[in-house]
Write a protein that holds these residues in place. Structure first.
Motif, short mmCIF file in Angstrom:
data_model
loop_
_atom_site.label_atom_id
_atom_site.label_comp_id
_atom_site.label_asym_id
_atom_site.label_seq_id
_atom_site.Cartn_x
_atom_site.Cartn_y
_atom_site.Cartn_z
N LEU A 148 0.81 -1.22 0.00
CA LEU A 148 0.00 0.00 0.00
C LEU A 148 0.85 1.26 0.00
CD1 LEU A 148 -2.79 -1.04 2.54
CD2 LEU A 148 -3.01 -0.81 0.07
N VAL A 149 1.96 1.25 0.72
CA VAL A 149 2.76 2.46 0.89
C VAL A 149 3.79 2.62 -0.22
CG1 VAL A 149 4.40 3.64 2.41
CG2 VAL A 149 2.43 2.46 3.38
N VAL A 150 4.44 1.53 -0.63
CA VAL A 150 5.56 1.61 -1.57
C VAL A 150 5.17 1.14 -2.98
CG1 VAL A 150 7.95 0.91 -2.01
CG2 VAL A 150 7.14 1.24 0.35
N PHE A 151 4.43 0.05 -3.05
CA PHE A 151 4.11 -0.54 -4.35
C PHE A 151 2.60 -0.46 -4.60
CE2 PHE A 151 7.76 -2.86 -2.56
CZ PHE A 151 8.74 -2.48 -3.48
N GLY A 152 2.08 0.76 -4.62
CA GLY A 152 0.64 0.95 -4.76
C GLY A 152 0.05 0.36 -6.02
N SER A 153 0.85 0.24 -7.07
CA SER A 153 0.34 -0.30 -8.33
C SER A 153 -0.01 -1.79 -8.22
CB SER A 153 1.38 -0.10 -9.44
OG SER A 153 2.59 -0.76 -9.13
N LEU A 154 0.46 -2.45 -7.17
CA LEU A 154 0.20 -3.88 -6.99
C LEU A 154 -0.97 -4.13 -6.03
CD1 LEU A 154 3.87 -5.22 -6.62
CD2 LEU A 154 2.43 -5.20 -8.68
N SER A 155 -1.70 -3.08 -5.66
CA SER A 155 -2.76 -3.24 -4.66
C SER A 155 -3.87 -4.18 -5.12
CB SER A 155 -3.36 -1.87 -4.32
OG SER A 155 -3.87 -1.24 -5.49
N ALA A 156 -4.03 -4.38 -6.45
CA ALA A 156 -5.04 -5.31 -6.93
C ALA A 156 -4.72 -6.74 -6.53
CB ALA A 156 -5.16 -5.21 -8.45
N PHE A 157 -3.45 -7.01 -6.26
CA PHE A 157 -3.02 -8.37 -5.88
C PHE A 157 -2.83 -8.50 -4.37
CE2 PHE A 157 -1.37 -7.37 -10.12
CZ PHE A 157 -1.94 -8.40 -10.86
N LEU A 158 -3.42 -7.59 -3.61
CA LEU A 158 -3.20 -7.54 -2.17
C LEU A 158 -3.53 -8.86 -1.46
CD1 LEU A 158 -2.01 -5.37 -0.40
CD2 LEU A 158 -4.32 -4.67 0.22
N PRO A 159 -4.64 -9.52 -1.78
CA PRO A 159 -4.93 -10.79 -1.08
C PRO A 159 -3.82 -11.82 -1.27
CG PRO A 159 -6.89 -10.00 -2.20
CD PRO A 159 -5.75 -9.12 -2.65
N LEU A 160 -3.34 -11.98 -2.49
CA LEU A 160 -2.29 -12.97 -2.74
C LEU A 160 -0.98 -12.55 -2.09
CD1 LEU A 160 -2.99 -13.80 -6.50
CD2 LEU A 160 -3.68 -15.10 -4.47
N ILE A 161 -0.70 -11.25 -2.09
CA ILE A 161 0.53 -10.75 -1.47
C ILE A 161 0.49 -11.00 0.04
CG2 ILE A 161 1.82 -8.65 -0.94
CD1 ILE A 161 1.04 -7.65 -3.74
N ALA A 162 -0.68 -10.79 0.64
CA ALA A 162 -0.81 -11.03 2.09
C ALA A 162 -0.55 -12.49 2.42
CB ALA A 162 -2.21 -10.62 2.55
N ALA A 163 -1.14 -13.39 1.64
CA ALA A 163 -0.93 -14.82 1.88
C ALA A 163 0.54 -15.20 1.68
CB ALA A 163 -1.82 -15.64 0.96
N LEU A 164 1.16 -14.62 0.65
CA LEU A 164 2.58 -14.90 0.39
C LEU A 164 3.45 -14.41 1.53
CD1 LEU A 164 4.76 -15.88 -1.57
CD2 LEU A 164 4.76 -13.59 -2.59
N GLY A 165 3.15 -13.21 2.05
CA GLY A 165 3.93 -12.67 3.17
C GLY A 165 3.83 -13.54 4.41
N GLY A 166 2.64 -14.05 4.70
CA GLY A 166 2.48 -14.95 5.85
C GLY A 166 3.26 -16.23 5.67
N SER A 167 3.26 -16.76 4.46
CA SER A 167 3.99 -18.00 4.20
C SER A 167 5.50 -17.81 4.32
CB SER A 167 3.64 -18.51 2.79
OG SER A 167 2.25 -18.75 2.67
N ILE A 168 6.00 -16.69 3.81
CA ILE A 168 7.43 -16.40 3.90
C ILE A 168 7.85 -16.25 5.36
CG2 ILE A 168 9.20 -14.68 3.39
CD1 ILE A 168 7.79 -14.18 0.72
N ALA A 169 7.03 -15.57 6.15
CA ALA A 169 7.34 -15.40 7.57
C ALA A 169 7.42 -16.75 8.27
CB ALA A 169 6.28 -14.52 8.23
#
Length: 399
Positions: A168-189
């Protein structure tokens, strides 16, 4: 948000290992489903889901009575027409590809369109999120042998929250993929936590400590990112994601969460016997032929998948994964076959009821139409219940 995970203590002392040993040998294919307590829990939870769901679909800019809402939900024009059902569940394009239908769909009443297009998906997303978080919490409590564990104990929520804010703050152009990005971030953590905890294998204590460390670091980075957000809209969106919200959910979120939820639930039920064995301790599980590390990693992956499916559509909703397994365990016992099934009913009941409070609470208290994030309501409910558990069980969380 990782505050929930930071409250974790030691291993679970109230989980009866001997009971788990005895029940893990139950080979009846369906007999355990007919357990009287489990049936009562399931039916009671269904009643709560139906009642809260009817309230949810009755209120909005276009108000209707509960009777009108009930008739709209059960409208035969939808329920008896597979074209409309497929149109809602899988989307119009796939519906036409499956059925070969290329004409105009039959007309629906105004009330039916409002309920099925706008309001019912929110209830269904609440059901999926509640089931996923409850199952994820139950698995983590067995894998870590820690009855204070939650879906976010291994850093899943903090990783998801950090990637949400970065997007949201840095890569606003990718906000349409936010659900997948959130899931990916949780998995990486989760993978980072597992790597930190690895030392010729892992242990429940190292996993918990690594989760607390990663969660704390990621939460600090989340807070720092807020200082770089100069758009109030971005800040509000980030807050909604990091506190959990079902506002604005539609069939797209249902389609996103449903397949992953089905996979996670199926695998968790299939792994119930292994979860029972893990509660006996590593020595006993190894003596029974279990590969501890493989099973622990695989089951943790199932829990992360369930939590990620929830985060991807509703953001970070706290306390559901912590308190629901406790509630179900107190009602149906410690056998994980019954526990997982019980979580599939109690979790959705709590989530849908909390979402009613999130949507209508401000109108009752302050007379406004503002909605609060559902994560705030689950926190207000879960906090006191957690304190009640601490007062009731003096040795809660000890190794």
């Amino acid at each position: 948000m990782s505050g929930e995970g930071s409250t974790v203590g030691g291993g679970g002392s109230s989980i009866d290992g001997e009971t788990a040993r005895r029940r893990s040998t139950d080979r009846s294919p369906i007999g355990w489903l007919l357990d009287a307590k489990l049936v009562v829990v399931a039916l009671s939870s269904l009643a709560v889901i139906v009642a809260a769901g009817l309230v949810q679909v009755s209120f909005g800019a276009y108000s209707m009575t509960v009777g009108q809402a009930w008739r709209a939900v059960l409208d035969p024009a939808v329920l008896l027409d597979p074209r409309w059902l497929l149109n809602f569940v899988v989307g119009e394009g796939l519906m036409r590809a499956v059925t070969g239908f290329q004409g105009e769909l039959p007309q629906l009443t105004h009330e039916t369109l409002i309920v099925w297009n706008i309001r019912l998906p929110r209830v269904l997303v609440g059901v999926l999120v509640g089931a996923n978080l409850a199952v994820s919490g139950a698995i983590f409590q067995a894998v870590t042998r820690n009855e204070l564990a939650s879906p976010f104990i291994l850093g899943v929520s903090s990783g998801a929250g950090l990637t949400i804010l970065l997007t949201l703050v840095v890569f606003g152009s990718l906000s349409a993929f936010l659900p997948l990005i959130a899931a990916l971030g949780g998995s990486i953590a989760f993978l980072i936590v597992y790597a930190i905890a690895w030392k010729n294998g892992t242990s429940p204590v190292r996993l918990v400590l690594a989760g607390v460390i990663v969660g704390t670091v990621f939460s600090s980075l989340q807070t720092a990112l807020f200082f770089f957000a100069d758009d109030i809209g971005v800040v509000q969106s980030a807050i909604a994601w990091t506190t959990g919200s079902l506002t604005g959910t539609d069939w797209e979120q249902v389609r996103l969460a449903l397949p992953w939820s089905f996979v996670a639930v199926t695998l968790s039920i299939a792994g119930a016997r292994q979860l029972n064995l893990l509660l006996l301790g590593e020595g006993t599980a190894k003596a029974l032929g279990m590969s501890i590390e493989r099973v622990r990693f695989a089951l943790s992956g199932v829990a992360v998948l369930a939590a990620a499916a929830s985060i991807a559509v509703a953001g970070i909703v706290g306390f559901v994964g912590l308190i629901v397994p406790h509630m179900v365990r107190n009602l149906v016992g410690t056998d994980y076959k019954r526990l997982i099934v019980g979580c599939l009913f109690v979790g959705p009941a709590l989530m849908v009821a909390a979402d009613v409070g999130a949507r209508l609470g401000m109108s009752v208290i302050a007379g406004t139409d503002a909605q609060i994030p559902v994560g705030i309501v689950t926190g207000l409910v879960g906090g006191p219940y957690f304190l009640y558990l601490m007062r009731k069980q003096q040795h809660m969380g000890e190794i």
